[in-house]
Design an enzyme around this catalytic site. Sequence first.
Site, PDB file in Angstrom:
ATOM      1  N   LYS A  14       8.573 -33.150 -33.864  1.00 15.13           N
ATOM      2  CA  LYS A  14       7.886 -33.876 -34.923  1.00 15.13           C
ATOM      3  C   LYS A  14       7.601 -33.177 -36.184  1.00 15.13           C
ATOM      4  O   LYS A  14       7.888 -33.764 -37.364  1.00 15.13           O
ATOM      5  CB  LYS A  14       6.577 -34.554 -34.344  1.00 15.13           C
ATOM      6  CG  LYS A  14       6.823 -35.456 -33.169  1.00 15.13           C
ATOM      7  CD  LYS A  14       5.391 -36.013 -32.571  1.00 15.13           C
ATOM      8  CE  LYS A  14       4.300 -35.177 -32.372  1.00 15.13           C
ATOM      9  NZ  LYS A  14       4.336 -34.635 -31.155  1.00 15.13           N
ATOM     10  N   ARG A  89      -2.430 -41.557 -31.490  1.00 16.71           N
ATOM     11  CA  ARG A  89      -2.006 -40.890 -30.070  1.00 16.71           C
ATOM     12  C   ARG A  89      -2.840 -41.793 -29.105  1.00 16.71           C
ATOM     13  O   ARG A  89      -2.745 -41.516 -27.880  1.00 16.71           O
ATOM     14  CB  ARG A  89      -2.576 -39.413 -29.994  1.00 16.71           C
ATOM     15  CG  ARG A  89      -1.803 -38.256 -30.276  1.00 16.71           C
ATOM     16  CD  ARG A  89      -2.194 -36.981 -30.307  1.00 16.71           C
ATOM     17  NE  ARG A  89      -1.670 -35.876 -30.088  1.00 16.71           N
ATOM     18  CZ  ARG A  89      -1.356 -34.932 -30.856  1.00 16.71           C
ATOM     19  NH1 ARG A  89      -1.294 -34.896 -32.099  1.00 16.71           N
ATOM     20  NH2 ARG A  89      -0.514 -33.804 -30.243  1.00 16.71           N
ATOM     21  N   ARG A 128       7.308 -21.422 -29.600  1.00 12.16           N
ATOM     22  CA  ARG A 128       6.848 -21.453 -30.567  1.00 12.16           C
ATOM     23  C   ARG A 128       5.294 -20.573 -30.664  1.00 12.16           C
ATOM     24  O   ARG A 128       5.106 -20.130 -31.623  1.00 12.16           O
ATOM     25  CB  ARG A 128       6.479 -23.038 -30.969  1.00 12.16           C
ATOM     26  CG  ARG A 128       5.725 -23.175 -32.352  1.00 12.16           C
ATOM     27  CD  ARG A 128       5.661 -24.788 -32.451  1.00 12.16           C
ATOM     28  NE  ARG A 128       4.808 -25.548 -31.720  1.00 12.16           N
ATOM     29  CZ  ARG A 128       4.217 -26.920 -31.721  1.00 12.16           C
ATOM     30  NH1 ARG A 128       4.913 -27.540 -32.594  1.00 12.16           N
ATOM     31  NH2 ARG A 128       3.058 -27.394 -31.084  1.00 12.16           N
ATOM     32  N   ARG A 134      -0.912 -20.137 -32.296  1.00 16.31           N
ATOM     33  CA  ARG A 134      -1.686 -21.228 -31.859  1.00 16.31           C
ATOM     34  C   ARG A 134      -2.046 -20.859 -30.566  1.00 16.31           C
ATOM     35  O   ARG A 134      -1.000 -21.124 -29.409  1.00 16.31           O
ATOM     36  CB  ARG A 134      -0.796 -22.531 -31.800  1.00 16.31           C
ATOM     37  CG  ARG A 134      -0.615 -23.361 -33.235  1.00 16.31           C
ATOM     38  CD  ARG A 134      -0.168 -24.553 -33.482  1.00 16.31           C
ATOM     39  NE  ARG A 134      -0.500 -25.656 -32.369  1.00 16.31           N
ATOM     40  CZ  ARG A 134      -0.106 -26.767 -32.616  1.00 16.31           C
ATOM     41  NH1 ARG A 134       0.773 -27.245 -33.222  1.00 16.31           N
ATOM     42  NH2 ARG A 134      -0.731 -27.802 -31.386  1.00 16.31           N
ATOM     43  N   ARG A 146      -1.747 -30.742 -22.385  1.00 14.99           N
ATOM     44  CA  ARG A 146      -1.452 -31.607 -23.355  1.00 14.99           C
ATOM     45  C   ARG A 146      -0.429 -32.634 -23.040  1.00 14.99           C
ATOM     46  O   ARG A 146      -0.491 -33.669 -23.423  1.00 14.99           O
ATOM     47  CB  ARG A 146      -0.681 -30.676 -24.506  1.00 14.99           C
ATOM     48  CG  ARG A 146      -2.038 -29.980 -25.155  1.00 14.99           C
ATOM     49  CD  ARG A 146      -1.536 -28.728 -25.937  1.00 14.99           C
ATOM     50  NE  ARG A 146      -0.687 -29.195 -27.199  1.00 14.99           N
ATOM     51  CZ  ARG A 146       0.002 -28.220 -27.777  1.00 14.99           C
ATOM     52  NH1 ARG A 146       0.218 -26.854 -27.240  1.00 14.99           N
ATOM     53  NH2 ARG A 146       0.719 -28.558 -28.659  1.00 14.99           N
TER      54      ARG A 146
HETATM   55  P1  AMP Z   1      -0.651 -31.229 -32.761  1.00 13.08           P
HETATM   56  O1  AMP Z   1      -0.243 -30.238 -33.775  1.00 13.08           O
HETATM   57  O2  AMP Z   1      -0.133 -32.731 -33.223  1.00 13.08           O
HETATM   58  O3  AMP Z   1       0.262 -30.882 -31.473  1.00 13.08           O
HETATM   59  O4  AMP Z   1      -2.042 -31.557 -32.181  1.00 13.08           O
HETATM   60  C1  AMP Z   1      -2.919 -30.334 -31.589  1.00 13.08           C
HETATM   61  C2  AMP Z   1      -4.218 -30.922 -31.050  1.00 13.08           C
HETATM   62  O5  AMP Z   1      -4.850 -31.426 -31.981  1.00 13.08           O
HETATM   63  C3  AMP Z   1      -3.915 -32.015 -30.069  1.00 13.08           C
HETATM   64  O6  AMP Z   1      -3.494 -31.361 -28.652  1.00 13.08           O
HETATM   65  C4  AMP Z   1      -5.169 -32.402 -29.932  1.00 13.08           C
HETATM   66  O7  AMP Z   1      -6.224 -31.813 -29.473  1.00 13.08           O
HETATM   67  C5  AMP Z   1      -5.553 -32.581 -31.498  1.00 13.08           C
HETATM   68  N1  AMP Z   1      -4.867 -33.888 -32.146  1.00 13.08           N
HETATM   69  C6  AMP Z   1      -3.988 -33.888 -33.041  1.00 13.08           C
HETATM   70  N2  AMP Z   1      -3.826 -34.855 -33.539  1.00 13.08           N
HETATM   71  C7  AMP Z   1      -4.540 -35.938 -32.506  1.00 13.08           C
HETATM   72  C8  AMP Z   1      -4.823 -37.315 -32.532  1.00 13.08           C
HETATM   73  N3  AMP Z   1      -4.286 -38.165 -33.382  1.00 13.08           N
HETATM   74  N4  AMP Z   1      -5.669 -37.731 -31.681  1.00 13.08           N
HETATM   75  C9  AMP Z   1      -6.578 -37.051 -30.922  1.00 13.08           C
HETATM   76  N5  AMP Z   1      -6.429 -35.556 -30.808  1.00 13.08           N
HETATM   77  C10 AMP Z   1      -5.483 -35.214 -31.915  1.00 13.08           C
END
Ligand code: AMP
Length: 189
Positions: A14, A89, A128, A134, A146
């Site tokens: 994404k 989400r 990654r 991360r 996740r």
């Molecule tokens: P991402 O960078 O999108 O993979 O997000 C990393 C982490 O941030 C996720 O595993 C969640 O813990 C948190 N996170 C990101 N976006 C959301 C969202 N829209 N709702 C809840 N948690 C989020």
Amino acid sequence: MMNIVLFGPPGAGKGTQSQNLIRDLGLVHLSTGDLLRAQIAAGTPLGLEAQGLMNAGLLVPDHVVIGMIRHRLEESPDAAGFIFDGFPRTLAQAEALDTLLEGLGQGIRCMVSMVVPQPELVQRLLLRGKDSGRADDQNEDIIAQRIEEYQAKTAPVAQYYANQNKWKEVDGIGSIEEIYTRIREAVGC
Ligand code: AMP
């Protein structure tokens, strides 16, 4: 205004494809993951609240991410449109986003769902993790958590957009350019 939700499990690509869309369509990128990591880096109370959940592979509470998105939408009144990456989400987030956009006289044009099989996701995330630093990309148990959160809470969001005839599915396997071509076709511009 062109507002697009880029949807898919962790590791679907994404973020990468958001960069392509921003480059070509001049949209504003709204990634809740990036916004949360910026809060953590700045050591804010919100960042501290989110950090433990993120490191455990769990979603942060809806009100936290909805508040961040509301703030960002208000900050960019002249945007040509937004790419929502990693948001919504949950169903509550999807409903809140529609309400926020309605308040601005806007709506979602479409939701593009990137489909990638689970073993490929795990490999991509571990790869990654070697560069990104991360913590949540470096541990297979956290990656599995996740993906579980995605399946339990996020996957049902696709139906929400399907009910509005806004759901488009693209194959997320192939080269970055091949996948991007599919996304542009799905978005219809
Ligand atoms: P991402 O960078 O999108 O993979 O997000 C990393 C982490 O941030 C996720 O595993 C969640 O813990 C948190 N996170 C990101 N976006 C959301 C969202 N829209 N709702 C809840 N948690 C989020």
